[in-house]
Scaffold this active site. Structure first.
Site, PDB file in Angstrom:
ATOM      1  N   GLY A 197      -9.573  81.167 178.632  1.00  0.00           N
ATOM      2  CA  GLY A 197     -10.685  80.300 178.339  1.00  0.00           C
ATOM      3  C   GLY A 197     -11.956  80.553 178.876  1.00  0.00           C
TER       4      GLY A 197
ATOM      5  N   GLY B 170     -15.165  79.529 177.473  1.00  0.00           N
ATOM      6  CA  GLY B 170     -15.216  78.010 176.992  1.00  0.00           C
ATOM      7  C   GLY B 170     -16.350  77.411 178.051  1.00  0.00           C
TER       8      GLY B 170
ATOM      9  N   LEU C  41     -16.118  75.079 180.405  1.00  0.00           N
ATOM     10  CA  LEU C  41     -15.867  74.838 181.857  1.00  0.00           C
ATOM     11  C   LEU C  41     -16.168  76.025 182.638  1.00  0.00           C
ATOM     12  CD1 LEU C  41     -14.763  72.972 184.014  1.00  0.00           C
ATOM     13  CD2 LEU C  41     -12.380  73.896 183.673  1.00  0.00           C
TER      14      LEU C  41
ATOM     15  N   ASP D 229      -7.782  68.639 190.618  1.00  0.00           N
ATOM     16  CA  ASP D 229      -8.421  67.443 190.632  1.00  0.00           C
ATOM     17  C   ASP D 229      -9.986  67.582 191.237  1.00  0.00           C
ATOM     18  OD1 ASP D 229      -9.500  64.918 191.237  1.00  0.00           O
ATOM     19  OD2 ASP D 229      -7.716  64.064 190.513  1.00  0.00           O
ATOM     20  N   HIS D 230     -10.847  67.813 190.449  1.00  0.00           N
ATOM     21  CA  HIS D 230     -11.790  68.303 191.231  1.00  0.00           C
ATOM     22  C   HIS D 230     -12.728  67.306 192.267  1.00  0.00           C
ATOM     23  CE1 HIS D 230     -14.539  66.215 188.118  1.00  0.00           C
ATOM     24  NE2 HIS D 230     -15.541  66.224 188.968  1.00  0.00           N
TER      25      HIS D 230
ATOM     26  N   LYS E 218     -14.501  67.624 196.472  1.00  0.00           N
ATOM     27  CA  LYS E 218     -16.023  67.179 196.979  1.00  0.00           C
ATOM     28  C   LYS E 218     -16.049  67.350 198.576  1.00  0.00           C
ATOM     29  CE  LYS E 218     -16.731  64.482 192.615  1.00  0.00           C
ATOM     30  NZ  LYS E 218     -18.312  64.753 192.332  1.00  0.00           N
TER      31      LYS E 218
ATOM     32  N   ASP F 130      -9.186  59.268 181.890  1.00  0.00           N
ATOM     33  CA  ASP F 130     -10.117  60.555 182.114  1.00  0.00           C
ATOM     34  C   ASP F 130     -10.300  60.221 183.917  1.00  0.00           C
ATOM     35  OD1 ASP F 130     -11.808  62.408 181.385  1.00  0.00           O
ATOM     36  OD2 ASP F 130     -13.420  61.043 181.725  1.00  0.00           O
TER      37      ASP F 130
ATOM     38  N   HIS G  98      -8.632  60.974 189.256  1.00  0.00           N
ATOM     39  CA  HIS G  98      -9.595  61.110 190.399  1.00  0.00           C
ATOM     40  C   HIS G  98      -9.963  59.799 191.309  1.00  0.00           C
ATOM     41  CE1 HIS G  98     -11.027  64.543 188.143  1.00  0.00           C
ATOM     42  NE2 HIS G  98     -11.836  63.662 187.361  1.00  0.00           N
TER      43      HIS G  98
HETATM   44  N1  LIG Z   1     -15.544  71.194 180.230  1.00  0.00           N
HETATM   45  C1  LIG Z   1     -15.585  70.230 181.278  1.00  0.00           C
HETATM   46  O1  LIG Z   1     -16.288  69.884 182.024  1.00  0.00           O
HETATM   47  C2  LIG Z   1     -13.957  69.903 181.963  1.00  0.00           C
HETATM   48  C3  LIG Z   1     -12.893  70.506 181.316  1.00  0.00           C
HETATM   49  N2  LIG Z   1     -11.684  70.191 181.580  1.00  0.00           N
HETATM   50  C4  LIG Z   1     -10.448  70.962 181.245  1.00  0.00           C
HETATM   51  O2  LIG Z   1     -10.902  72.387 181.100  1.00  0.00           O
HETATM   52  C5  LIG Z   1      -9.984  72.766 180.028  1.00  0.00           C
HETATM   53  C6  LIG Z   1     -11.225  73.700 179.149  1.00  0.00           C
HETATM   54  O3  LIG Z   1     -12.301  72.815 178.847  1.00  0.00           O
HETATM   55  P1  LIG Z   1     -13.611  73.506 178.217  1.00  0.00           P
HETATM   56  O4  LIG Z   1     -13.957  74.655 178.744  1.00  0.00           O
HETATM   57  O5  LIG Z   1     -14.176  72.230 178.140  1.00  0.00           O
HETATM   58  O6  LIG Z   1     -12.843  73.886 176.663  1.00  0.00           O
HETATM   59  P2  LIG Z   1     -13.782  74.722 175.738  1.00  0.00           P
HETATM   60  O7  LIG Z   1     -13.209  74.244 174.159  1.00  0.00           O
HETATM   61  O8  LIG Z   1     -15.082  74.604 175.909  1.00  0.00           O
HETATM   62  O9  LIG Z   1     -13.004  76.445 175.653  1.00  0.00           O
HETATM   63  C7  LIG Z   1     -11.614  76.301 175.191  1.00  0.00           C
HETATM   64  C8  LIG Z   1     -11.354  77.847 175.706  1.00  0.00           C
HETATM   65  O10 LIG Z   1      -9.904  77.993 175.340  1.00  0.00           O
HETATM   66  C9  LIG Z   1      -9.800  79.096 174.375  1.00  0.00           C
HETATM   67  N3  LIG Z   1      -9.082  79.212 173.788  1.00  0.00           N
HETATM   68  C10 LIG Z   1      -8.611  78.028 172.561  1.00  0.00           C
HETATM   69  N4  LIG Z   1      -7.763  78.336 171.888  1.00  0.00           N
HETATM   70  C11 LIG Z   1      -7.214  79.717 172.262  1.00  0.00           C
HETATM   71  C12 LIG Z   1      -6.120  80.477 171.864  1.00  0.00           C
HETATM   72  N5  LIG Z   1      -5.415  79.975 170.756  1.00  0.00           N
HETATM   73  N6  LIG Z   1      -5.966  81.616 172.442  1.00  0.00           N
HETATM   74  C13 LIG Z   1      -6.751  81.966 173.571  1.00  0.00           C
HETATM   75  N7  LIG Z   1      -7.614  81.376 173.893  1.00  0.00           N
HETATM   76  C14 LIG Z   1      -8.217  79.956 173.238  1.00  0.00           C
HETATM   77  C15 LIG Z   1     -11.617  79.562 173.948  1.00  0.00           C
HETATM   78  O11 LIG Z   1     -11.667  80.791 173.563  1.00  0.00           O
HETATM   79  P3  LIG Z   1     -11.808  81.311 172.114  1.00  0.00           P
HETATM   80  O12 LIG Z   1     -12.940  80.210 171.610  1.00  0.00           O
HETATM   81  O13 LIG Z   1     -12.784  82.466 172.275  1.00  0.00           O
HETATM   82  O14 LIG Z   1     -10.691  81.642 171.612  1.00  0.00           O
HETATM   83  C16 LIG Z   1     -12.202  78.881 174.922  1.00  0.00           C
HETATM   84  O15 LIG Z   1     -12.667  79.818 175.811  1.00  0.00           O
HETATM   85  C17 LIG Z   1      -9.528  71.616 179.032  1.00  0.00           C
HETATM   86  O16 LIG Z   1      -8.135  71.697 179.647  1.00  0.00           O
HETATM   87  C18 LIG Z   1     -10.323  70.345 179.614  1.00  0.00           C
HETATM   88  O17 LIG Z   1      -9.868  69.071 179.610  1.00  0.00           O
HETATM   89  C19 LIG Z   1     -11.739  69.436 182.759  1.00  0.00           C
HETATM   90  C20 LIG Z   1     -12.693  68.932 183.349  1.00  0.00           C
HETATM   91  C21 LIG Z   1     -14.111  69.233 182.978  1.00  0.00           C
HETATM   92  O1  LIG Z   2     -13.189  64.874 185.108  1.00  0.00           O
HETATM   93  C1  LIG Z   2     -14.210  64.366 184.827  1.00  0.00           C
HETATM   94  O2  LIG Z   2     -15.431  64.110 185.768  1.00  0.00           O
HETATM   95  C2  LIG Z   2     -16.611  63.629 185.253  1.00  0.00           C
HETATM   96  C3  LIG Z   2     -17.315  63.199 186.516  1.00  0.00           C
HETATM   97  O3  LIG Z   2     -17.211  64.052 187.399  1.00  0.00           O
HETATM   98  P1  LIG Z   2     -18.542  64.079 188.475  1.00  0.00           P
HETATM   99  O4  LIG Z   2     -17.998  65.306 189.574  1.00  0.00           O
HETATM  100  O5  LIG Z   2     -19.770  64.346 188.060  1.00  0.00           O
HETATM  101  O6  LIG Z   2     -18.533  62.717 189.114  1.00  0.00           O
HETATM  102  C4  LIG Z   2     -16.563  63.004 183.789  1.00  0.00           C
HETATM  103  O7  LIG Z   2     -17.941  62.881 183.612  1.00  0.00           O
HETATM  104  C5  LIG Z   2     -15.787  63.580 182.997  1.00  0.00           C
HETATM  105  O8  LIG Z   2     -15.576  62.182 181.944  1.00  0.00           O
HETATM  106  C6  LIG Z   2     -14.298  63.741 183.594  1.00  0.00           C
HETATM  107  O9  LIG Z   2     -13.368  64.370 182.646  1.00  0.00           O
END
Ligand SMILES: NC(=O)C1=CN([C@@H]2O[C@H](COP(=O)(O)OP(=O)(O)OC[C@H]3O[C@@H](n4cnc5c(N)ncnc54)[C@H](OP(=O)(O)O)[C@@H]3O)[C@@H](O)[C@H]2O)C=CC1
Ligand SMILES: O=C1O[C@H](COP(=O)(O)O)[C@@H](O)[C@H](O)[C@H]1O
Length: 510
Positions: A10, A13, A15, A179-180, A184, A237, A242
């Site tokens: 990922g 992505g 995160l 669990d972020h 903290k 969520d 959390h």
């Molecule tokens: N974003 C956030 O703030 C937060 C996210 N999370 C969790 O973190 C995880 C990632 O979230 P996030 O980054 O937002 O998601 P995104 O949708 O932005 O990114 C998903 C990633 O997964 C990769 N991916 C998807 N399908 C495939 C596949 N078949 N093979 C290989 N790689 C794949 C994508 O790469 P590509 O497109 O290049 O294939 C991309 O890098 C999730 O579990 C989410 O719940 C948790 C807390 C906060």
């Molecule tokens: O995991 C999550 O946390 C954020 C809130 O995090 P914080 O560190 O800014 O308090 C929340 O916005 C999101 O919906 C949830 O998936």
């Protein structure tokens, strides 16, 4: 022993961009990365190493809490990274990944200690874990670790199934569930504060504490995550993970030292001692809410149902408040109120401990009516405050607020991900969620999920920019309490709007 290879699924992505690269960069600036270190980023996108590095650099400029202005440092940092195209379903991609990792290990003289970080949707976890096992990636002469992001299941049964699948490829000791909130800094300090302050130790029980309030309020709405959030809601969520983790960290009487086994067993005790919530009591002990249109920091915002991607008929919860009780010798009889919601008045995560009112009981005068408060400001700002009755001030509107230790504002506080990634690299699992805690959390929450699904709990609307539905205030009022700082925050806002920043407004804890 530190991990030498950080394998990031990922890597393209959201995160990774917003949290993981900035965290690694700040660890690097602090000299906390292993001396021999390599990061292999994975995704389906056909990126070259150069494109990958350019994206990382952009992410540092946008999201790092410390500026990425030292070109030499940035270049050295980027030299750790390589990109590899991988589709999680394609067996051959894991073989070429193994080859790349081994080449890097040889070139760098690194120990074959591998950390696999799954920053991808949970539906991919099982496939990846199995391929790591089958391809030989996990068959290393060193050790392997698996770091996974939430959500960890959707309910008790799916979490159990999911864990059973992961356990085929990784042992519990090898799984680091992020669990972020546990990363903290103030949360990590909670137990140290108790251990090192006899005054807190002595008063950390039902003889002195009247109630506990744990709030995580957000001003943001659903943002671009409608697809995920409308099937998750505040309960899944934020609350199941959390908020219950905050409760465990606060209520566990943790032993001295940092033994992760001890930390986990005390946290498990808290969850096991939580009075179970019966389904028929959900409607009286839990308040479910959904935001309507309103104003956030002076700007009008739409209601939840009018957000992009949310169906008009959505019954999803964007707010939850609940009353809990812990049945053990320390906490018996102390109500614990927890609330969290989106589009609320302020962004704040804080714990308030309200003490009983001995002055009132002893002297029978009117001026002892204000209880002492101990306040932990967790984020975005950090600080610990005590509100005391001080001589001559008893007739005033409120009490004196004393800052204990230092107050830190947002950019000075290390990001949770920095602490957690650092710990995962070193193999310290104290601040990761153990399966026992996750399972017990789902078990406690399951009657709420069932009651919501059967529509047995009213869904109260609340205007964006408020502190949630009136029912959440009534929940405490029934017990003779109120949420602390809501009124001060209201006062601070109206004082700001009218230009009067003295009196009540200055009492707001910021
Ligand atoms: N974003 C956030 O703030 C937060 C996210 N999370 C969790 O973190 C995880 C990632 O979230 P996030 O980054 O937002 O998601 P995104 O949708 O932005 O990114 C998903 C990633 O997964 C990769 N991916 C998807 N399908 C495939 C596949 N078949 N093979 C290989 N790689 C794949 C994508 O790469 P590509 O497109 O290049 O294939 C991309 O890098 C999730 O579990 C989410 O719940 C948790 C807390 C906060
Ligand atoms: O995991 C999550 O946390 C954020 C809130 O995090 P914080 O560190 O800014 O308090 C929340 O916005 C999101 O919906 C949830 O998936």
């Amino acid at each position: 022993m530190d991990a030498n290879t950080f394998v990031l699924f990922g890597a393209t992505g959201d995160l990774a961009k917003r949290k993981i690269y900035p965290a690694l960069f700040n660890l690097f600036l602090d000299g906390k990365l292993p001396e021999v270190f390599s990061v292999i980023g994975l995704g389906r996108r056909e990126w070259s190493d150069e494109t990958f590095k350019a994206n990382i650099e952009r992410s540092l400029h946008s999201f790092s809490r410390r500026e990425a202005s030292d070109a030499e440092a940035v270049t050295k940092f980027l030299s750790f990274f390589r990109y590899h195209v991988l589709d999680v379903d394609r067996k051959e991609d894991y073989q070429s990944l193994l080859k790349l990792i081994e080449e890097r290990e040889q070139a760098l003289g690194a120990e074959p200690n591998r950390l696999f970080y799954l920053s991808v949707g949970p539906e991919l976890f099982e496939t990846i874990a199995n391929h790591i096992q089958d391809s030989g990636l996990g068959d290393t002469k060193g050790w392997k670790r698996l770091v996974i992001e939430k959500p960890f299941g959707r309910d008790l049964q799916s979490a159990r199934d999911f864990n059973a699948q992961l356990s085929k490829a990784f042992t519990e000791d090898e799984i680091f569930r992020i669990d972020h909130y546990l990363g903290k800094p103030m949360v990590q300090k909670l137990h140290l504060l108790q251990q090192t302050n006899p005054v807190l130790q002595a008063s950390w029980n039902n003889r002195y504490i009247a109630n506990v309030q744990i709030t995580a309020s957000e001003t943001v709405g659903v943002e671009e995550r409608a697809g995920y959030y409308d099937h998750s809601g505040a309960l899944r969520d934020m609350f199941q993970n959390h908020m219950l983790q905050l409760l465990m960290m606060l209520a566990a009487h943790l032993p001295k030292g940092d033994d992760s086994e001890q930390v986990r067993s005390k946290k498990k005790h808290v969850m096991q001692s939580l009075e179970p919530l019966l389904r028929q009591d959900v409607a009286t002990q839990v308040v479910r809410g959904q935001y309507t249109s309103g104003t956030i920091q002076g700007k009008p915002v739409v209601g939840y149902k009018d957000e992009a991607g949310i169906p008009q008929e959505s019954q999803n919860d964007t707010f939850i408040a609940a009353k809990l009780q812990i049945e053990d010798d320390f906490w018996r009889g102390i109500p614990i109120y927890i609330r969290t919601g989106k589009r609320m008045k302020e962004k704040a995560t804080r714990i308030v401990i309200e003490f009983r009112e001995p002055v009132k009981q002893v002297s029978n005068t009117n001026n002892g009516g204000k209880p002492n408060l101990l306040v932990f400001e967790i984020s975005p700002n950090e600080g610990i405050y005590l509100r005391l009755n001080t001589e001559g001030e008893a007739q005033q509107q409120d009490l004196t607020k004393v800052l204990i230790g230092s107050h830190k504002s947002g950019s000075e506080v290390p990001e949770a991900y920095e602490n957690l990634i650092y710990d995962a690299l070193r193999g310290d699992s104290s601040f990761f969620a153990h399966w026992d805690e996750v399972e017990l959390s789902w078990k406690w929450v399951q009657p709420i999920l069932d009651a919501y699904a059967a529509n047995e709990v009213p869904l109260y609307p609340y205007p964006a920019g408020s502190f949630g539905p009136q029912a959440a205030h009534d929940l405490l009022a029934k017990d003779g309490f109120e949420w602390w700082f809501d009124r001060e925050s209201e006062a601070a806002t109206s004082a700001k709007n009218t230009g009067n920043t003295s009196s009540q407004a200055s009492l707001s804890i910021k």
